[in-house]
Design a protein around this motif. Structure first.
Motif, PDB file in Angstrom:
ATOM      1  N   LYS A   1     -28.760   0.065  16.376  1.00 29.30           N
ATOM      2  CA  LYS A   1     -28.350  -0.822  15.307  1.00 29.30           C
ATOM      3  C   LYS A   1     -27.375  -0.090  14.388  1.00 29.30           C
ATOM      4  N   PRO A   2     -26.365  -0.793  13.871  1.00 31.39           N
ATOM      5  CA  PRO A   2     -25.449  -0.130  12.949  1.00 31.39           C
ATOM      6  C   PRO A   2     -26.183   0.285  11.671  1.00 31.39           C
ATOM      7  N   TYR A   3     -25.804   1.425  11.165  1.00 26.73           N
ATOM      8  CA  TYR A   3     -26.411   1.939   9.944  1.00 26.73           C
ATOM      9  C   TYR A   3     -25.719   1.306   8.748  1.00 26.73           C
ATOM     10  N   ARG A   4     -26.474   0.766   7.857  1.00 23.79           N
ATOM     11  CA  ARG A   4     -25.911   0.124   6.668  1.00 23.79           C
ATOM     12  C   ARG A   4     -26.543   0.713   5.409  1.00 23.79           C
ATOM     13  N   THR A   5     -25.720   0.871   4.414  1.00 20.97           N
ATOM     14  CA  THR A   5     -26.214   1.295   3.110  1.00 20.97           C
ATOM     15  C   THR A   5     -25.965   0.174   2.116  1.00 20.97           C
ATOM     16  N   HIS A   6     -26.759   0.137   1.113  1.00 22.02           N
ATOM     17  CA  HIS A   6     -26.609  -0.869   0.079  1.00 22.02           C
ATOM     18  C   HIS A   6     -26.207  -0.174  -1.218  1.00 22.02           C
ATOM     19  N   PRO A   7     -25.030  -0.493  -1.735  1.00 24.82           N
ATOM     20  CA  PRO A   7     -24.566   0.184  -2.950  1.00 24.82           C
ATOM     21  C   PRO A   7     -25.374  -0.251  -4.177  1.00 24.82           C
ATOM     22  N   HIS A   8     -25.479   0.665  -5.098  1.00 26.29           N
ATOM     23  CA  HIS A   8     -26.156   0.402  -6.372  1.00 26.29           C
ATOM     24  C   HIS A   8     -25.254   0.894  -7.489  1.00 26.29           C
ATOM     25  N   LYS A   9     -25.191   0.130  -8.547  1.00 24.69           N
ATOM     26  CA  LYS A   9     -24.437   0.573  -9.718  1.00 24.69           C
ATOM     27  C   LYS A   9     -25.291   1.591 -10.463  1.00 24.69           C
ATOM     28  N   LEU A  10     -24.776   2.778 -10.586  1.00 25.67           N
ATOM     29  CA  LEU A  10     -25.513   3.826 -11.276  1.00 25.67           C
ATOM     30  C   LEU A  10     -25.072   3.964 -12.732  1.00 25.67           C
ATOM     31  N   GLY A  11     -23.786   3.785 -12.958  1.00 26.80           N
ATOM     32  CA  GLY A  11     -23.281   3.906 -14.323  1.00 26.80           C
ATOM     33  C   GLY A  11     -23.410   5.335 -14.832  1.00 26.80           C
ATOM     34  N   LEU A  12     -22.940   5.556 -16.025  1.00 30.94           N
ATOM     35  CA  LEU A  12     -23.047   6.860 -16.677  1.00 30.94           C
ATOM     36  C   LEU A  12     -24.025   6.765 -17.828  1.00 30.94           C
TER      37      LEU A  12
END
Length: 81
Positions: free
Chosen positions: A48-59
């Motif tokens: 299966k293709p590897y997928r990541t889910h982005p998260h807003k981290l901010g400063l």
């Protein structure tokens, strides 16, 4: 072609059992098992293709991207240099 192979007892028992169940010669069972096994070595298993889910981290407040050295010093400590 004739050749001599050393087959483990458990594999021999299973191959003989399959030959008996199918009412086929032992030689045919061994050849088919080798074909299937060698085919699996030649063709990589589908993955299966590897997928990541982005998260807003901010400063964090008080930190800025204007000076990366300073940001690393605040985040990692002075020892990072």
């Amino acid at each position: 072609m004739r050749t001599t192979l050393a087959i483990d007892d458990d594999v021999l028992d299973r191959a003989r059992g399959v030959a008996e169940q199918r009412h086929t010669p032992f030689r045919q069972v061994v050849n088919e098992a080798l074909r299937v096994g060698l085919r699996s070595f030649a063709e990589p298993a589908p993955c299966k293709p590897y997928r990541t889910h982005p998260h807003k981290l901010g400063l964090q407040p008080g930190k800025s991207l204007d000076n990366i050295q300073e940001l690393l010093a605040q985040s990692e400590g002075e020892d990072f240099r």
